[in-house]
Design an enzyme around this catalytic site. Structure first.
Site, short mmCIF file in Angstrom:
data_model
loop_
_atom_site.label_atom_id
_atom_site.label_comp_id
_atom_site.label_asym_id
_atom_site.label_seq_id
_atom_site.Cartn_x
_atom_site.Cartn_y
_atom_site.Cartn_z
N GLU B 336 -0.30 -8.54 -28.55
CA GLU B 336 -1.31 -8.12 -28.31
C GLU B 336 -2.59 -8.05 -27.31
OE1 GLU B 336 -5.40 -6.32 -30.27
OE2 GLU B 336 -4.64 -8.27 -29.90
N HIS B 435 -11.23 -15.52 -31.31
CA HIS B 435 -10.99 -16.09 -30.27
C HIS B 435 -11.77 -17.56 -29.28
CE1 HIS B 435 -9.66 -11.85 -28.27
NE2 HIS B 435 -9.78 -11.83 -29.08
#
Lengths: 468, 468
Positions: B336, B435
């Site tokens: 993804e 992230h």
């Protein structure tokens, strides 16, 4: 709402036309204008809020502040000075006497001479209010129970034993406060029931939904004419260990040593500051949290959060130039954790100087994402408050449900019959931290804390404009 | 709902009487019975859920798992084995090729020879997909911009410079995903726009609402016929520092060194397992998360959470003895983060063997407290799904609103027009971790994660019974 008034919001919304009482969406203009105010408060809180910065000072820099401690005194002065710095009106202290319980350096428990594990240390801490033990401690066989019925059924078998309360907070409850409510009588009354059957100490499973090695303290009580025996919290991991050990060996003995003691009462204070109402200054909406905390962590969520949100709600209202008709008063209550002296004293003081309290809001469920408010009120007042739910839609915090207001403001409800509201927040993490060394500033998310302040500011402002 | 059927819930509720189609509360019995099922799923998830234990294995033990990495391959095998261990049906892999970008050991940036601060290191990390620099790095004067218009306006002045994108995520937005959406084009297209005007590198303010010293990576792109220049994220604290420095000294120069590179594509896979429907096995509801993660943290919230919730939803349904009429399939999508190859390939594959997908649900917003679902669907389907909101009341997660489904399932919507749903969660903390090295298992609350799995299980089960 008893009356609908647009005067103050007119100050904000320059384009308002009085001839247009209902807007195009059919909503009364006053409520639509409050929606604009609410949105403004929310956005300002998220982008320029100062609750988190205040909490760094109160929880991290001052730290734990159990009633009567040096740190509690520092917190009183911090609260007063912070209110003065923000230019609140009528900043003052309400002096009260508070209990002074001190933990002392020793809190130890160990399984002794077990055939399976030998001597093994257990993570414990004294419950607040407990008497200490002798230097050698109390030693006895451990009996595990789940409730007071089991204690009573023990009868004479309990004599000289340590009663180990091990009923967990119900894991199936979505609302962790409900789970807490279903378990906390072990902590608050466990020593009383154990002493009645001749036990020499009480060990209580920590009130948390987590499995960890951190004991969670909290208030315990004694009763007249019942022996005062020492009581300690044991971490959930150690509680499971002890329970497993008892399944293998019923004769397990534990030594408990506590150095805690209760000293004479000392002076302390509630800290009070307000925005004086522009039209009905004698009518007051109270916002509050409690300034004291347990001594294990830093009292960040419990209840530094509620204190800084109460001050921040006033700061937000002032900084946006809003002028509430009624007075909005922040009260930082002292001694919620082990005596509730601040809350009780404030209710006695509340109608002095012709004051008339009309509602109170408390934040004491941690600085988590706001979800709405629990309200303790008569039907008509509840319906009036429920009508405001849509104002909290932009922050998805529009659950207005019946429920408890808060420990510190409940005396106002009892004395004057006024509505009391509790800020409802997402509760899953609260008991990970509650009353333990885990309750530190790093567990608080800045946005969640600031949004809670915004929710309180919106509710307080509209109640101050409209009454309830 | 096209049809109302009670067959499967009859299995559960033995006392059900078919003659009594409407209960005393006037609610159709089928929905009332689903309420009982929902309550049961919630309570079981909270007390016996296994999503958290799975996440410990996936996020803590395997760790970061960027597409093409050894860890990603281990995660595929973990997913397959976990589904087999839970006795899911038709467990298999869908093999795909994925990009292989590697960070390498060097990522450094420093202000050089500044008259005010001398040489000063900046916390940066390469953006995913970036080309590396030479060993000496790229050096250039820094120009701060807030948007692409400012870049275009620079014209020839940008030649040989480093473009520093410093537009923060909007702090006034309650929904952090909306704030992310308003800032993320700097990361995804910043290098392209900078290269068009001759810049030699792009520095992008990290996509987070926090001020900290941790850079947040994420995908960046290049365009055909535009030079590929290196691009790095800079922490928000360092971005503020650099911005302040530029205000004092426009001539600030920075050296950027990155060792990242893109290697040839490698084989990987989506992991698939299901509960085969008892009556309409060819009709499928997909539940998904993505198995790959960025390489900085452990991909706990993004998106280990969605993977383990998808498996856990099936495990809950099975463990309660529920027998859905239609098939419910968990898909752990690969890639993804930097290619979406898994999601695109799955949509190509979805109608093989006579399968007919009827809806898909993705969890890719972190393992936080569920609040409801965002739904991308035609009006009729949306209305049918909206009718189920009350089932989520016991967990206060009944917000069914229009919105995006998810990156991995959007191709199913595009190809077949089926409704796609995204689990809506409390979003305040997500971008603290997203992230970055902060996205580790200790940031996940067990109860919040398990409740998300419960929400998915309830929605999937009712859609599998009733259609949509």
């Amino acid at each position: 709402m008893k009356r609908i008034s647009c005067i103050a919001v007119l100050v904000l919304i320059c384009s308002f036309s009085q001839s247009n009482v209902y807007g195009q969406d059919g909503q009364p203009d006053s409520l639509r204008l409050y929606s604009d105010v609410a949105k403004n408060i929310i956005e300002t809180a998220l982008s320029e809020g100062q609750a988190y910065d205040m909490l760094v000072e109160l929880a991290r820099d001052i730290g734990p502040r159990l009633s009567g401690s040096t740190e509690a005194a520092a917190a009183v002065e911090w609260g007063r000075q912070t209110m003065l710095d923000y230019d609140l009106d009528n900043v003052h202290l309400q002096e009260i006497m508070v209990p002074r319980w001190v933990r002392g350096p020793v809190e130890q428990a160990e399984v002794i001479n077990s055939p399976t594990v030998g001597t093994k240390s257990l993570a414990v801490c004294a419950l607040g209010g407990s008497v200490g033990t002798s230097e050698l401690g109390v030693v006895g066989q451990v009996i595990e129970v789940k409730n007071f019925e089991e204690v009573k059924a023990l009868g004479p078998k309990a004599k000289g034993k340590l009663i180990f309360y091990n009923r967990p907070m119900g894991p199936r409850r979505v609302n962790t406060f409900a789970a807490y409510g279903g378990a906390v009588n072990q902590r608050s009354r466990g020593a009383i029931e154990a002493a009645k059957v001749g036990a020499v100490a009480a060990l209580v499973r920590s009130m948390t939904t987590r499995l960890d090695r951190v004991p969670h303290t909290g208030a315990m009580h004694y009763a007249k004419n019942v022996a005062k025996i020492p009581a300690a919290a044991i971490s959930t991991v150690d509680a499971n260990f002890l329970s497993d050990l008892l399944k293998r060996d019923e004769s397990v003995r534990v030594r408990l040593r506590l150095s805690c003691q209760t000293l004479p009462d000392v002076p302390s204070a509630n800290v009070i500051g307000e925005i004086t109402g522009s039209e009905l200054p004698e009518e007051i909406i109270v916002l509050g949290g409690h300034l004291d905390s347990w001594d294990k962590g830093h009292g960040a969520h419990d209840d530094g959060a509620g204190c800084v949100q109460s001050i921040e709600a006033l700061r937000l209202i002032k900084s946006l130039g809003l002028q509430p008709k009624r007075s909005i008063r922040a009260v930082l209550f002292m001694n919620e954790e082990n005596g509730q002296r601040g809350g009780k004293a404030y209710a006695q003081y509340a109608d002095q100087n012709g004051s008339k309290h009309i509602a109170a809001i408390e934040s004491d469920r941690g600085g988590f994402t706001p979800r709405g408010f629990t309200v303790k009120a008569e039907n008509e007042s509840f319906a009036n408050i429920e009508r405001l739910a849509h104002l909290f839609d932009p922050m998805a915090a529009s659950r207005i449900i019946r429920g408890y207001g808060g420990v510190d403001i409940d005396p106002l409800n009892k004395r004057f019959g006024i509505p009391v509201l509790g800020l409802l927040v997402d509760s899953h993490r609260y008991f990970d931290y509650h009353h333990s060394a885990n309750d530190t500033i790093d567990k608080v998310n800045e946005r969640e804390l600031e949004l809670g302040a915004a929710a309180i500011a919106i509710m307080a402002y509209v109640l101050a404009m409209e009454g309830v």
